[in-house]
Design a protein around this motif. Structure first.
Motif, PDB file in Angstrom:
ATOM      1  N   GLY A 153     -46.391   8.636  45.099  1.00  0.00           N
ATOM      2  CA  GLY A 153     -46.103   7.974  46.556  1.00  0.00           C
ATOM      3  C   GLY A 153     -46.865   9.852  47.021  1.00  0.00           C
ATOM      4  N   ILE A 154     -46.183  10.807  46.336  1.00  0.00           N
ATOM      5  CA  ILE A 154     -46.787  12.003  46.744  1.00  0.00           C
ATOM      6  C   ILE A 154     -48.339  11.890  46.758  1.00  0.00           C
ATOM      7  N   GLU A 155     -48.979  11.786  45.662  1.00  0.00           N
ATOM      8  CA  GLU A 155     -49.764  11.514  45.855  1.00  0.00           C
ATOM      9  C   GLU A 155     -50.754  11.039  46.921  1.00  0.00           C
ATOM     10  N   GLY A 156     -50.271   9.695  47.086  1.00  0.00           N
ATOM     11  CA  GLY A 156     -51.002   8.810  48.294  1.00  0.00           C
ATOM     12  C   GLY A 156     -50.748   9.006  49.820  1.00  0.00           C
ATOM     13  N   GLY A 157     -49.498   9.800  49.414  1.00  0.00           N
ATOM     14  CA  GLY A 157     -48.630   9.794  51.337  1.00  0.00           C
ATOM     15  C   GLY A 157     -48.795   9.010  51.504  1.00  0.00           C
ATOM     16  N   LYS A 158     -48.027   7.628  50.896  1.00  0.00           N
ATOM     17  CA  LYS A 158     -46.675   6.621  51.388  1.00  0.00           C
ATOM     18  C   LYS A 158     -46.332   6.032  49.923  1.00  0.00           C
ATOM     19  N   PRO A 159     -45.418   4.892  50.241  1.00  0.00           N
ATOM     20  CA  PRO A 159     -44.336   4.869  49.308  1.00  0.00           C
ATOM     21  C   PRO A 159     -45.598   3.108  49.006  1.00  0.00           C
ATOM     22  N   ILE A 160     -45.733   3.494  47.347  1.00  0.00           N
ATOM     23  CA  ILE A 160     -45.891   2.020  46.845  1.00  0.00           C
ATOM     24  C   ILE A 160     -44.501   1.670  46.213  1.00  0.00           C
ATOM     25  N   ASP A 161     -45.584  -0.291  46.368  1.00  0.00           N
ATOM     26  CA  ASP A 161     -44.398  -1.296  45.970  1.00  0.00           C
ATOM     27  C   ASP A 161     -44.179  -1.313  44.614  1.00  0.00           C
ATOM     28  N   ARG A 162     -42.953  -1.374  44.081  1.00  0.00           N
ATOM     29  CA  ARG A 162     -43.233  -0.720  43.207  1.00  0.00           C
ATOM     30  C   ARG A 162     -43.279  -1.907  42.028  1.00  0.00           C
ATOM     31  N   ALA A 163     -42.589  -3.116  42.247  1.00  0.00           N
ATOM     32  CA  ALA A 163     -42.561  -4.094  41.784  1.00  0.00           C
ATOM     33  C   ALA A 163     -44.546  -5.299  41.699  1.00  0.00           C
ATOM     34  N   GLY A 164     -44.688  -4.940  42.796  1.00  0.00           N
ATOM     35  CA  GLY A 164     -46.645  -4.966  42.747  1.00  0.00           C
ATOM     36  C   GLY A 164     -47.387  -4.030  41.828  1.00  0.00           C
ATOM     37  N   LEU A 165     -47.263  -3.138  41.560  1.00  0.00           N
ATOM     38  CA  LEU A 165     -47.624  -2.099  40.696  1.00  0.00           C
ATOM     39  C   LEU A 165     -47.872  -3.228  39.540  1.00  0.00           C
ATOM     40  N   LEU A 166     -46.544  -2.960  38.951  1.00  0.00           N
ATOM     41  CA  LEU A 166     -45.960  -3.506  37.628  1.00  0.00           C
ATOM     42  C   LEU A 166     -46.635  -4.575  37.255  1.00  0.00           C
ATOM     43  N   CYS A 167     -46.415  -5.898  38.084  1.00  0.00           N
ATOM     44  CA  CYS A 167     -47.247  -7.315  37.843  1.00  0.00           C
ATOM     45  C   CYS A 167     -48.388  -6.147  37.372  1.00  0.00           C
ATOM     46  N   ARG A 168     -49.504  -5.650  38.635  1.00  0.00           N
ATOM     47  CA  ARG A 168     -50.758  -4.990  38.117  1.00  0.00           C
ATOM     48  C   ARG A 168     -50.968  -5.026  36.429  1.00  0.00           C
ATOM     49  N   ILE A 169     -49.992  -3.775  36.249  1.00  0.00           N
ATOM     50  CA  ILE A 169     -49.699  -2.973  35.414  1.00  0.00           C
ATOM     51  C   ILE A 169     -49.761  -4.133  33.535  1.00  0.00           C
ATOM     52  N   LEU A 170     -48.985  -5.314  34.501  1.00  0.00           N
ATOM     53  CA  LEU A 170     -48.347  -6.231  33.008  1.00  0.00           C
ATOM     54  C   LEU A 170     -49.745  -6.470  32.450  1.00  0.00           C
ATOM     55  N   GLU A 171     -50.918  -7.394  33.563  1.00  0.00           N
ATOM     56  CA  GLU A 171     -51.852  -7.797  33.720  1.00  0.00           C
ATOM     57  C   GLU A 171     -52.918  -7.603  32.965  1.00  0.00           C
ATOM     58  N   GLU A 172     -53.198  -5.984  33.310  1.00  0.00           N
ATOM     59  CA  GLU A 172     -53.575  -5.303  32.690  1.00  0.00           C
ATOM     60  C   GLU A 172     -53.686  -5.389  31.313  1.00  0.00           C
ATOM     61  N   MET A 173     -52.146  -5.467  31.091  1.00  0.00           N
ATOM     62  CA  MET A 173     -52.259  -5.496  29.679  1.00  0.00           C
ATOM     63  C   MET A 173     -52.121  -6.287  28.710  1.00  0.00           C
ATOM     64  N   GLU A 174     -51.976  -7.624  29.272  1.00  0.00           N
ATOM     65  CA  GLU A 174     -52.278  -8.983  28.800  1.00  0.00           C
ATOM     66  C   GLU A 174     -53.726  -8.975  28.138  1.00  0.00           C
ATOM     67  N   ALA A 175     -54.626  -8.550  29.286  1.00  0.00           N
ATOM     68  CA  ALA A 175     -55.768  -8.565  29.025  1.00  0.00           C
ATOM     69  C   ALA A 175     -56.679  -7.654  28.051  1.00  0.00           C
ATOM     70  N   SER A 176     -55.817  -6.492  28.074  1.00  0.00           N
ATOM     71  CA  SER A 176     -56.215  -5.478  26.419  1.00  0.00           C
ATOM     72  C   SER A 176     -55.659  -6.041  25.066  1.00  0.00           C
ATOM     73  N   TYR A 177     -54.306  -6.474  25.557  1.00  0.00           N
ATOM     74  CA  TYR A 177     -53.857  -6.769  24.403  1.00  0.00           C
ATOM     75  C   TYR A 177     -54.602  -8.545  23.593  1.00  0.00           C
ATOM     76  N   ASN A 178     -55.228  -9.375  24.399  1.00  0.00           N
ATOM     77  CA  ASN A 178     -56.178 -10.233  23.975  1.00  0.00           C
ATOM     78  C   ASN A 178     -57.037 -10.340  23.514  1.00  0.00           C
ATOM     79  N   ILE A 179     -58.171  -8.984  24.277  1.00  0.00           N
ATOM     80  CA  ILE A 179     -59.010  -8.589  23.359  1.00  0.00           C
ATOM     81  C   ILE A 179     -58.723  -7.570  22.018  1.00  0.00           C
ATOM     82  N   LEU A 180     -57.471  -6.781  21.378  1.00  0.00           N
ATOM     83  CA  LEU A 180     -57.489  -6.170  20.105  1.00  0.00           C
ATOM     84  C   LEU A 180     -56.980  -7.301  19.631  1.00  0.00           C
ATOM     85  N   LEU A 181     -56.575  -7.983  19.879  1.00  0.00           N
ATOM     86  CA  LEU A 181     -56.381  -9.706  19.310  1.00  0.00           C
ATOM     87  C   LEU A 181     -57.644 -10.066  18.275  1.00  0.00           C
ATOM     88  N   THR A 182     -58.656 -10.455  18.734  1.00  0.00           N
ATOM     89  CA  THR A 182     -60.293 -10.202  18.738  1.00  0.00           C
ATOM     90  C   THR A 182     -60.758  -9.509  17.746  1.00  0.00           C
TER      91      THR A 182
END
Length: 264
Positions: free
Chosen positions: A169-198
Motif C-alpha cells: 500500500g505504501i509503495e503503490g499509493g493505494k490499498p490492495i485487496d488482500r483476498a484478491g492478492l491471496l488468491c493470486r498467490i495461491l494460484e501461483e503456488m499451485e502452478a509451481s508445486y505441480n511443476i516441482l512434482l514433475t
C-alpha cells in the motif's frame, strides 16, 4: 477485514487451497498448521490464514509484526515426495510465486533477496518461513509460512524498522485487496508445486533468477559466526547461494543473512 464471503471465494486448487482454515487470531499460522498436520491423515494442500498473529516469527525466531486487518499471514501445508535435502527449493518456489503475484495483481515491482525476503526497492515487504517435519529420509510435513505487508501504514512499524520496511500500500499509493492478492498467490503456488512434482526444478530456479534482486551484486553474508563478502554469482539446483570471494574462489552457502552492498 476478511469477511465470510471473501474467505469462501479464496482460490481452491486441486492441491493447494483444497481446504481453507481461517482464524481471527493465532500465535502463528505455522504453529497452527503444524498441529493440524500432525492430526490429519492427509493435510496436503491445507491453507491456514490468520487475521492477526500474537507470536508471528521469521527466520531465526525473529519477531514478525502481525497486526490485524492490514496484512497477509498464512501457511500452506504440503507433503511432497522428496527427501529433506530438497526442501530449500520450496522457499525459492514460494518466493517466486509471491513476487509474481505482486507484480501481476498489484503492478508493483517486487523482487527476491536470497534466501527468503520479499523486497520492494531496498525495503522488506515480506518473507518466507519454511519449517519441516521429517522421518527416515522423507518429508512428513512441510510448512510454507508467508508474511506479507499489504496495507500496513508506515506508522505501524516500530521506529527501528521504518527505514528498512515497507508495504504494498505504501509503495503503490493505494490499498490492495488482500483476498484478491491471496488468491493470486495461491494460484501461483499451485502452478509451481505441480511443476516441482514433475521433477522440473530448473524451470522454477530460472523463474527465481528472473525475479531476484541478489545475483550479480556485491553482498555481505552473515553465516553463523562468520561474515563473508563477495559477489553473488548464482544459485545451484538446491537453492544454495554461490558466492565469489575476492580471491576468485566460490563458496557455497545454504543459509545466511544477506546485505546487498551495491549493484554490479
Amino acid at each position: 477485514m476478511f469477511t465470510r464471503k471473501k474467505i469462501d471465494a479464496i482460490y481452491r486448487g486441486e492441491i493447494i487451497g483444497k481446504e481453507i482454515i481461517f482464524l481471527e487470531s493465532a500465535t502463528s499460522t505455522n504453529d497452527v498448521a503444524m498441529s493440524i498436520g500432525r492430526q490429519r491423515k492427509d493435510p496436503e494442500g491445507i491453507v491456514v490464514i490468520a487475521e492477526e498473529q500474537s507470536q508471528g516469527r521469521g527466520r531465526l525466531g525473529r519477531e514478525w509484526i502481525s497486526p490485524p486487518g492490514v496484512n497477509l499471514y498464512f501457511t500452506v501445508l504440503l507433503r511432497p515426495p522428496f527427501p529433506p535435502r530438497e526442501a530449500p527449493v520450496f522457499t525459492l518456489a514460494a518466493a517466486a510465486s509471491v513476487v509474481s503475484a505482486i507484480r501481476d495483481y498489484a503492478g508493483i515491482r517486487a523482487g527476491i533477496k536470497w534466501p527468503n525476503d520479499i523486497l520492494i526497492g531496498k525495503k522488506k515487504a515480506g518473507g518466507i518461513l519454511l519449517e519441516m517435519k521429517a522421518h527416515e529420509g522423507k518429508i512428513e510435513l512441510l510448512l510454507i509460512g508467508i508474511g506479507l505487508n499489504v496495507n500496513m501504514p508506515l506508522s505501524g512499524f516500530p521506529d527501528d524498522l521504518r527505514p528498512l520496511s515497507t508495504s504494498l500500500g505504501i509503495e503503490g499509493g493505494k490499498p490492495i485487496d488482500r483476498a484478491g492478492l491471496l488468491c493470486r498467490i495461491l494460484e501461483e503456488m499451485e502452478a509451481s508445486y505441480n511443476i516441482l512434482l514433475t521433477g522440473d526444478k530448473r524451470t522454477l530456479i530460472n523463474q527465481w533468477l528472473r525475479l531476484n534482486f541478489t545475483i550479480g551484486n556485491k553482498v555481505k553474508v552473515q553465516n553463523q559466526d562468520r561474515v563473508i563478502t563477495g559477489i553473488a554469482e548464482n544459485i545451484n539446483d538446491r537453492g544454495e547461494l554461490l558466492l565469489k570471494l575476492p580471491d576468485g574462489t566460490i563458496e557455497t552457502l545454504n543459509s545466511g543473512d544477506v546485505t546487498i552492498l551495491k549493484n554490479s
